[in-house]
Design a protein around this motif. Sequence first.
Motif, PDB file in Angstrom:
ATOM      1  N   THR A 219       9.855   4.898   3.021  1.00  0.00           N
ATOM      2  CA  THR A 219       9.312   6.134   2.479  1.00  0.00           C
ATOM      3  C   THR A 219      10.216   6.650   1.371  1.00  0.00           C
ATOM      4  O   THR A 219      11.434   6.691   1.529  1.00  0.00           O
ATOM      5  CB  THR A 219       9.180   7.201   3.580  1.00  0.00           C
ATOM      6  OG1 THR A 219       8.306   6.712   4.605  1.00  0.00           O
ATOM      7  CG2 THR A 219       8.592   8.483   3.018  1.00  0.00           C
TER       8      THR A 219
ATOM      9  N   CYS B 193       6.001   9.523   0.020  1.00  0.00           N
ATOM     10  CA  CYS B 193       5.183   8.334  -0.210  1.00  0.00           C
ATOM     11  C   CYS B 193       5.604   7.268   0.788  1.00  0.00           C
ATOM     12  O   CYS B 193       6.748   6.813   0.772  1.00  0.00           O
ATOM     13  CB  CYS B 193       5.348   7.833  -1.630  1.00  0.00           C
ATOM     14  SG  CYS B 193       4.530   6.247  -1.957  1.00  0.00           S
TER      15      CYS B 193
ATOM     16  N   SER C   3       3.590   0.444   2.919  1.00  0.00           N
ATOM     17  CA  SER C   3       3.309  -0.527   3.982  1.00  0.00           C
ATOM     18  C   SER C   3       2.944  -1.851   3.332  1.00  0.00           C
ATOM     19  O   SER C   3       2.678  -1.926   2.139  1.00  0.00           O
ATOM     20  CB  SER C   3       2.183  -0.035   4.890  1.00  0.00           C
ATOM     21  OG  SER C   3       0.997   0.162   4.154  1.00  0.00           O
TER      22      SER C   3
ATOM     23  N   CYS D 246       2.876   7.779  -6.789  1.00  0.00           N
ATOM     24  CA  CYS D 246       3.931   6.946  -6.235  1.00  0.00           C
ATOM     25  C   CYS D 246       3.834   5.549  -6.835  1.00  0.00           C
ATOM     26  O   CYS D 246       2.720   5.048  -7.086  1.00  0.00           O
ATOM     27  CB  CYS D 246       3.771   6.885  -4.720  1.00  0.00           C
ATOM     28  SG  CYS D 246       5.070   5.952  -3.869  1.00  0.00           S
TER      29      CYS D 246
ATOM     30  N   GLY E 253       0.094   4.584  -5.802  1.00  0.00           N
ATOM     31  CA  GLY E 253      -0.612   5.416  -4.851  1.00  0.00           C
ATOM     32  C   GLY E 253      -1.820   6.057  -5.502  1.00  0.00           C
ATOM     33  O   GLY E 253      -2.074   5.876  -6.691  1.00  0.00           O
ATOM     34  N   GLN E 254      -2.548   6.827  -4.735  1.00  0.00           N
ATOM     35  CA  GLN E 254      -3.790   7.423  -5.232  1.00  0.00           C
ATOM     36  C   GLN E 254      -3.544   8.662  -6.071  1.00  0.00           C
ATOM     37  O   GLN E 254      -4.437   9.106  -6.793  1.00  0.00           O
ATOM     38  CB  GLN E 254      -4.713   7.771  -4.049  1.00  0.00           C
ATOM     39  CG  GLN E 254      -4.340   9.044  -3.289  1.00  0.00           C
ATOM     40  CD  GLN E 254      -3.200   8.851  -2.301  1.00  0.00           C
ATOM     41  OE1 GLN E 254      -2.577   7.790  -2.224  1.00  0.00           O
ATOM     42  NE2 GLN E 254      -2.931   9.899  -1.530  1.00  0.00           N
TER      43      GLN E 254
ATOM     44  N   THR F 144      -1.229  12.590  -6.239  1.00  0.00           N
ATOM     45  CA  THR F 144      -1.272  13.894  -5.585  1.00  0.00           C
ATOM     46  C   THR F 144      -1.044  14.967  -6.652  1.00  0.00           C
ATOM     47  O   THR F 144      -0.175  14.824  -7.516  1.00  0.00           O
ATOM     48  CB  THR F 144      -0.240  13.993  -4.446  1.00  0.00           C
ATOM     49  OG1 THR F 144      -0.395  15.228  -3.757  1.00  0.00           O
ATOM     50  CG2 THR F 144       1.192  13.888  -4.957  1.00  0.00           C
TER      51      THR F 144
ATOM     52  N   VAL G 171       0.889   5.541   0.220  1.00  0.00           N
ATOM     53  CA  VAL G 171       0.139   6.744   0.572  1.00  0.00           C
ATOM     54  C   VAL G 171       1.028   7.960   0.339  1.00  0.00           C
ATOM     55  O   VAL G 171       2.096   8.081   0.941  1.00  0.00           O
ATOM     56  CB  VAL G 171      -0.329   6.705   2.030  1.00  0.00           C
ATOM     57  CG1 VAL G 171      -1.074   7.995   2.369  1.00  0.00           C
ATOM     58  CG2 VAL G 171      -1.224   5.488   2.268  1.00  0.00           C
ATOM     59  N   GLU G 172       0.571   8.847  -0.531  1.00  0.00           N
ATOM     60  CA  GLU G 172       1.349  10.023  -0.904  1.00  0.00           C
ATOM     61  C   GLU G 172       0.893  11.251  -0.134  1.00  0.00           C
ATOM     62  O   GLU G 172      -0.250  11.328   0.326  1.00  0.00           O
ATOM     63  CB  GLU G 172       1.185  10.312  -2.400  1.00  0.00           C
ATOM     64  CG  GLU G 172       1.566   9.179  -3.312  1.00  0.00           C
ATOM     65  CD  GLU G 172       0.510   8.910  -4.334  1.00  0.00           C
ATOM     66  OE1 GLU G 172       0.837   8.368  -5.402  1.00  0.00           O
ATOM     67  OE2 GLU G 172      -0.663   9.240  -4.065  1.00  0.00           O
ATOM     68  N   SER G 173       1.789  12.222  -0.073  1.00  0.00           N
ATOM     69  CA  SER G 173       1.451  13.526   0.485  1.00  0.00           C
ATOM     70  C   SER G 173       2.411  14.551  -0.085  1.00  0.00           C
ATOM     71  O   SER G 173       3.470  14.196  -0.621  1.00  0.00           O
ATOM     72  CB  SER G 173       1.520  13.510   2.008  1.00  0.00           C
ATOM     73  OG  SER G 173       2.821  13.198   2.439  1.00  0.00           O
TER      74      SER G 173
ATOM     75  N   GLN H  41       0.856  -1.185   0.000  1.00  0.00           N
ATOM     76  CA  GLN H  41       0.000   0.000   0.000  1.00  0.00           C
ATOM     77  C   GLN H  41       0.899   1.245   0.000  1.00  0.00           C
ATOM     78  O   GLN H  41       1.913   1.278   0.715  1.00  0.00           O
ATOM     79  CB  GLN H  41      -0.916   0.021   1.221  1.00  0.00           C
ATOM     80  CG  GLN H  41      -1.936  -1.118   1.249  1.00  0.00           C
ATOM     81  CD  GLN H  41      -1.321  -2.439   1.685  1.00  0.00           C
ATOM     82  OE1 GLN H  41      -0.518  -2.475   2.630  1.00  0.00           O
ATOM     83  NE2 GLN H  41      -1.667  -3.521   1.012  1.00  0.00           N
TER      84      GLN H  41
END
Length: 119
Positions: free
Chosen positions: A77, A22, A25, A95, A110-111, A113, A5-7, A3
């Motif tokens: 990360t 990113c 996990s 990502c 990732g989703q 950004t 997760v970006e920010s 999984q």
Amino acid sequence: QVQLVESGGGLVQAGGSLRLSCAASGNTLSIDTMGWYRQAPGKQRESVAHIASDSESNTDYLDSVKGRFTVSRDKNTVYLQMNSLKPEDTATYFCHARIVSFRGLNDYWGQGTQVTVSG
């Protein structure tokens, strides 16, 4: 499974900087490479920068971002430091992680950004 997760996306003026993060996990020990793709409206998704899991010096970059973007990794990360941003860098950044096994390639995403560079 992995999984991602970006920010860190956002709006910035041309010449400015942004840093994307990113966090991975799941089955992170099997990841061979991590990095970033981007996709602008009406264009194909393109590889921006990637870094290998076994060597932080093993990186590759899209020609148009060389010297401006830096990909790095800290454990699970991956980061993308983007400097001297240009309007043509505007895109959704995704990502990406790849696992290579005897079964073949498995890509994880990732989703996304949004990065918007105003001129």
